[in-house]
Design a protein around this motif. Sequence first.
Motif, short mmCIF file in Angstrom:
data_model
loop_
_atom_site.label_atom_id
_atom_site.label_comp_id
_atom_site.label_asym_id
_atom_site.label_seq_id
_atom_site.Cartn_x
_atom_site.Cartn_y
_atom_site.Cartn_z
N VAL A 127 0.67 -1.19 -0.03
CA VAL A 127 -0.04 0.02 -0.01
C VAL A 127 0.93 1.39 -0.07
O VAL A 127 0.37 2.26 -0.27
CB VAL A 127 -0.96 0.12 1.22
N ASN A 128 2.31 1.06 0.34
CA ASN A 128 3.11 2.26 -0.11
C ASN A 128 4.40 1.86 0.14
O ASN A 128 4.64 0.62 0.56
CB ASN A 128 2.86 3.27 1.35
N LYS A 129 5.52 2.52 -0.51
CA LYS A 129 6.79 2.30 -0.47
C LYS A 129 7.47 3.67 -0.49
O LYS A 129 7.27 4.71 -1.04
CB LYS A 129 7.31 1.62 -1.80
N LEU A 130 8.27 3.85 0.49
CA LEU A 130 9.19 5.07 0.60
C LEU A 130 10.58 4.56 0.64
O LEU A 130 11.23 3.71 0.95
CB LEU A 130 8.94 5.42 2.35
N GLU A 131 11.13 5.41 -0.36
CA GLU A 131 12.58 5.09 -0.63
C GLU A 131 13.61 6.32 -0.05
O GLU A 131 13.14 7.41 -0.17
CB GLU A 131 12.92 5.09 -2.20
N PHE A 132 14.50 5.66 0.50
CA PHE A 132 15.64 6.65 0.91
C PHE A 132 16.84 6.31 0.31
O PHE A 132 18.08 6.03 1.11
CB PHE A 132 15.61 6.65 2.41
N LEU B 134 11.49 1.39 2.66
CA LEU B 134 10.36 0.86 3.31
C LEU B 134 9.34 0.36 2.41
O LEU B 134 8.89 0.93 1.84
CB LEU B 134 9.91 1.81 4.30
N TYR B 135 8.80 -0.90 2.97
CA TYR B 135 7.69 -1.40 2.02
C TYR B 135 6.58 -1.53 3.19
O TYR B 135 6.69 -2.35 4.20
CB TYR B 135 8.09 -2.83 1.43
N PHE B 136 5.35 -1.03 2.77
CA PHE B 136 4.39 -1.22 3.61
C PHE B 136 3.23 -2.25 2.88
O PHE B 136 2.45 -1.96 1.96
CB PHE B 136 3.54 0.03 3.90
N LEU B 137 2.83 -3.32 3.58
CA LEU B 137 1.89 -4.11 3.01
C LEU B 137 0.89 -4.23 4.07
O LEU B 137 0.71 -4.50 5.48
CB LEU B 137 2.58 -5.46 2.88
N ALA B 138 -0.52 -4.62 3.51
CA ALA B 138 -1.77 -4.53 4.05
C ALA B 138 -2.77 -5.35 3.55
O ALA B 138 -2.69 -5.54 2.37
CB ALA B 138 -2.34 -3.08 4.73
N LEU C 172 8.24 -3.49 6.19
CA LEU C 172 9.50 -4.25 5.90
C LEU C 172 10.66 -3.14 5.74
O LEU C 172 10.45 -2.28 4.70
CB LEU C 172 9.25 -5.23 4.73
N THR C 173 11.71 -3.07 6.45
CA THR C 173 12.74 -2.32 6.19
C THR C 173 14.00 -3.12 5.69
O THR C 173 14.53 -4.05 6.05
CB THR C 173 13.13 -1.63 7.46
#
Length: 321
Positions: free
Chosen positions: A35-40, A47-51, A73-74
């Motif tokens: 449902v989201n992914k934040l890249e740094f 960061l991977y967000f699963l739901a 998930l980091t």
Amino acid sequence: MSTDTSKYKLNHSMLRIKDPKASVKFYEFLGMKQVNKLEFPDNKFDLYFLAYDSPKAVSHGNHWTDREGIIELTHNYGTEDDPNFKINNGNSDPGKGFGHVAISVDNIQAACQRLEDAGYQFKKKLSDGRMRSIAFALDPDGYWVEIICQKPVEETENVKETDTGTYRMNHTMIRVKDAEKSLAFYKDVMGMKLKRVSENKNNGFNLYFLGYGRDAPDNSPNGVNPVAEDEGLLEMTWNYGTEKDPDFKYHDGNSEPQGFGHICVSVDDLDAACSRFEEQKVQWKKRLTDGRMKNVAFVLDPDGYWIEVIQNEKLKQRSNW
């Protein structure tokens, strides 16, 4: 400026992983959706967000901050290519603290068979031991994923199909040293409700299930956890006597050996919530004003587990996540 703890959500639980391709594939096989992914890239992590997000899911279509039961998930770049890199799953010393995440399913026998047929490993199969209503699968990093049933197991014995769209990311388990201190903290400071207590006196431990939202039903079918259809619960496991040992300490997952990172609560008003925490004299890992990131804070619970605090963007816009 005020904050209402009844509007808080236990948004996510963070797990460090070795290989995002393998881990995302596993949780998607369990029916979750990214449902989201934040890249740094500057800091070399993603960061991977699963739901659960099917039309039957509790939070279908919601903004990721307006959900409960997300798994974050980091991934730190390069770990997937390091043959010696290994995650601490939280269940053996010296890294013992976090225990598992848990999903509840419609037909537990069919759900477990589906995982087995796909080649995934188990810590405990349904047929192992005396408890025939729970199983523990292993994700690619060896984290334990408990599988519990939404229906009595005798009703689903001969059911061959399972619908992942009905699954729930039910709870995250952490071990606590002093049940009374931890219960007081999560109820009085974090505003959670105690939804269920399971006493296991013969085995010397109790389980406490806390969360936001609805109260637990007064009764449920035999063998079915009364909060099995909920998402975003916290399960605390207390082993009798640990509170009497001044030297006893659980591992928070963030010092070596690393694994579990934190749980996260999304709030109605981030500034007001942090002001309230300040009044409650919490121990901070990071205040809102610390560092460069001004949209997250971290509180420490009595065992030193990290609790991230973020804004629920549906209730009040603050960050362009």
